[in-house]
Design a protein around this motif. Structure first.
Motif, short mmCIF file in Angstrom:
data_model
loop_
_atom_site.label_atom_id
_atom_site.label_comp_id
_atom_site.label_asym_id
_atom_site.label_seq_id
_atom_site.Cartn_x
_atom_site.Cartn_y
_atom_site.Cartn_z
N PHE A 2 0.83 -1.20 0.00
CA PHE A 2 0.00 0.00 0.00
C PHE A 2 0.87 1.26 0.00
O PHE A 2 2.00 1.26 0.50
N ARG A 71 -11.95 7.20 2.47
CA ARG A 71 -12.23 7.62 1.08
C ARG A 71 -11.78 9.05 0.83
O ARG A 71 -11.20 9.37 -0.20
N GLN A 76 -5.85 3.40 0.92
CA GLN A 76 -6.18 2.16 0.22
C GLN A 76 -6.63 1.06 1.18
O GLN A 76 -7.27 0.10 0.74
N VAL A 100 -12.12 -0.84 -0.07
CA VAL A 100 -11.01 -0.50 0.84
C VAL A 100 -10.58 -1.78 1.54
O VAL A 100 -11.41 -2.51 2.09
N SER A 316 -1.92 -7.07 1.46
CA SER A 316 -1.68 -6.59 0.10
C SER A 316 -1.61 -7.73 -0.90
O SER A 316 -1.38 -7.50 -2.09
#
Length: 694
Positions: A2, A71, A76, A100, A316
């Motif tokens: 991220f 947001r 992320q 998200v 991730s």
């Protein structure tokens, strides 16, 4: 990996996550409530978003606000830390729906393990041994009582959706069941919004051993060994260590494999903890925490791994960095939770400002301090009162114990009560030092861990007076002041000092601006020692005299000696008393002087006769709130006769219930609050009058 994540938490865990992100070059977003506008975790992150008022229910627990902040800032992923939204399946699903990444397990795994009752049923189907108990959905109080009777007392009531020791009650006999159930349900509703409970046989002298597990999205899962969390108060952990003392390789492997099997059964991803209760040589599944644990640093210490980094990599999409065969245990680690609380008063949380805070010096991989507060911060009634986690590592358990004892001596706090002195006694106690561990250790050794108060050491008294003299000093320092020749070190009743000939120009004894015409200068101090429970003891009278460069200090009529200032701080001294000489530090806070000497903390209230000349005598009939909270139950009414020790009312604070009891026989003269009312620290709750009053 991220580029930016939002940390949906506060305090030390938010700072902990931010530190790993900073090392990995990942930008961070903090969220904060009104109470946390200037908090350490806000300063630790690159951005911060305000999400609501101070109560967690109106800020940190509002998933939609947290998602909106993610947001708005382009985060992320969201790291939930522990507590708050970390085990909220609906929030995890909302993150997935919003695109998200939730840095934790999938919502389905949280839901599967989120209910203790459902999780135990799942483990039973998988063949994992369970403690005898009732885990059903029918919550009729009469049925629950019958189930408890059938299991046999003592039993343990536990909030089905609970954790962190909240919503738990031990019931010793059937007559106490109804009251315990009502209290457990109230606390469960307040903490988790769910008042369902389960019942288990309460095992005597069990150990609490948990397994750290990790799984990725590619089907790999490992266990990172175990932690012993047996030492608890009020069902909350106090000391944790890894590995568990006395756990053999075979048992470690069987428990680890069982924990991995549990994780695989629910399709787990990320960091989790499978908790077991051990009795004799058997172990039983207790629950699975689908998040990172407070005590994860001890696992990091013995493995050399950063578990937050593992969380980020797995979330991730990367595979686990290591397979099971590559994991090794190196040495032994201990963690002590430093709380703002008063152990002598039932571990009640302590609210206030951290007027002074000095933590042990961190030493590479041997001493670590994880904290979410700084000097000057407030310990508020809205959140957990943790000040810091102190983690140490040694080549073996004995070395880790020595490191912990040394580090605790360096921890100094002024402004709130703390459990530091209690922890010092705990780690030095015979049962803990010899690893005779179980969840009842503190209660069983209560006398040794809560010794009667003792008179303050003369060195501490001298340091307190030195600080007051230094604060009031106005004239130039005199390097040639000598101690009174009346000090007689040959008699046991005399406390002689030996600093005179070696006095520093910075000695507070020689820095007085006091002056008297044709007479020696003399000043009398009245100091009232305070114990760990904030109880006061007999006042100590201290007389400072100075005549033609000769100074003396008399403590309750006995000649004691002096200190000279060392360079570390304005109230840092070297004090010598008889054959004893040691560095001390004093901190002045309002009308109190706090003295830290060789790991011992002393507090003295200084009585200024001018400032307090008009104080009224304390009314012994008042009963006051020990801390801010909400009245959740009242057991008496005005005009009712009560006996000493009888429960009067219940206050809920920091999601824990505290019962106020009658200090003596009497009659309730007036009730000043109703159920649902908020009360402030020290507020008068009711008034008792003597049963013999006219």
């Amino acid at each position: 990996m991220f580029n930016k994540i939002l940390i949906a938490n506060r305090g030390e865990i938010a700072c902990r996550v931010a530190a790993t992100c900073r090392r990995l070059g990942i930008a961070t977003v903090a969220v904060y409530s009104d109470a946390d506008a200037h908090a350490k975790h806000v300063a630790a992150c690159d951005e911060a978003v305000h999400i609501g008022p101070s109560p967690a229910a109106h800020s940190y627990l509002l998933g939609e606000r947290v998602l909106a902040a993610a947001r708005a800032t382009g985060a992320q992923a969201i790291h939930p830390g522990y507590g708050f939204l970390s085990e909220n399946a609906a929030f995890a699903q909302a993150c997935a729906d919003a695109g998200v990444v939730f840095i934790g397990p999938p919502a389905s795994a949280i839901a599967a393990m989120g209910s203790k009752a459902a999780a135990k049923a799942m483990m039973a189907r998988a063949g994992v041994p369970l403690v005898p108990g009732y885990h059903g959905d029918d919550q009729d109080p009469a049925l629950l009582r019958r189930e408890a009777d059938a299991i046999g007392y003592p039993v343990l009531l536990k909030a089905s959706a609970g954790g962190g020791g909240k919503g738990m009650r031990i019931v010793e006999r059937g007559d106490d069941f109804a009251a315990a159930l009502a209290s457990c349900q109230r606390e469960a509703r307040a903490s988790f919004g769910d008042d369902r409970v389960l019942i288990e046989k309460y095992l005597t002298r069990p150990r609490h051993v948990e397994i750290q597990v990790f799984a990725d999205t590619q089907g790999h899962a490992v266990y990172l060994f175990e932690r012993d969390c047996s030492v608890q108060r009020r069902h909350q952990k106090v000391l944790e260590e890894a590995p568990a003392p006395g756990l053999g390789a075979s048992r470690r492997r069987s428990m680890g494999e069982a924990a991995v099997a549990a994780a695989r059964a629910v399709g787990y991803v990320g960091a989790g903890t499978v908790e077991f209760i051990m009795a004799d040589d058997a172990f039983f599944f207790m629950e699975m925490n689908t998040r990172l644990q407070v005590e994860h640093p001890v696992t990091e210490m013995i493995t050399g791994l950063d578990l937050v980094e593992w969380q980020l990599r797995v979330a991730s999409g990367a595979a686990l960095p290591l397979e099971q065969d590559a994991l090794r245990i190196d040495g032994h680690a201990l963690e002590a939770r430093i709380y703002a609380e008063n152990p002598a008063r039932g571990f009640l949380p302590s609210i206030g400002r951290l007027a002074y805070l000095r933590a042990p010096r961190e030493r590479a991989s041997h001493v670590r301090v994880d904290s979410g507060v700084r000097e000057g911060d407030e310990i508020s009634p809205f959140y957990d009162p943790m000040i810091a986690k102190l983690i140490v590592h040694g080549a073996d358990r004995a070395a880790a114990l020595r490191a912990m004892r040394a580090a605790l001596r360096e921890f100094e706090v002024v402004g709130v009560s703390t459990n530091i002195a209690f922890l010092q006694r705990l780690v030095a106690s015979v049962p803990f030092a010899s690893a005779d561990l179980d969840t009842g250790l503190i209660e069983r050794h209560h006398e040794a861990l809560f010794p009667p108060p003792r008179a303050p050491e003369p060195i501490a008294v001298a340091a307190a007076v030195a600080a007051l003299l230094a604060r009031d000093a106005q004239g130039p320092y005199d390097a040639h002041a000598q101690p009174s020749s009346s000090a007689d070190s040959s008699t046991a009743s005399t406390l002689s000092m030996a600093c005179a000939a070696h006095a520093s120009p910075a000695s507070p004894w020689t820095a007085l601006g006091g002056w008297a015409l044709n007479a020696p200068y003399q000043r009398t101090f009245s100091l009232t020692p305070r114990g760990e429970g904030d109880d006061t003891y007999d006042a100590v009278t201290v007389v400072y005299r100075r005549d033609r460069g000769v100074a003396s200090l008399d403590i309750d009529g006995e000649t004691s000696a002096f200190a000279y200032r060392r360079g570390d701080g304005p109230y840092d001294f070297i004090v010598t008393c008889g054959a004893s000489r040691m560095p001390v530090r004093a901190v002045i806070e309002a009308d109190s002087v706090h003295v830290f000497a060789n790991g011992d903390a002393s507090r003295f209230d200084w009585h200024d006769p001018l400032a307090h000349a008009g104080d009224a005598e304390h009314d012994g009939g008042r009963l006051t709130a020990p801390m801010p909270g909400k009245v959740v139950a009242i057991h008496v009414e005005a005009g009712q006769a009560v006996e000493k020790g009888q429960a009067l009312l219940v206050i809920e604070a920091m999601k824990m219930e505290h019962t106020i009891v009658a200090p003596a026989d009497g009659i309730v003269d007036a009730m000043l609050f109703r159920v649902g009312d908020q009360v402030s620290d020290g507020a008068q709750l009711l008034h008792l009058k003597s049963a013999h009053a006219d």
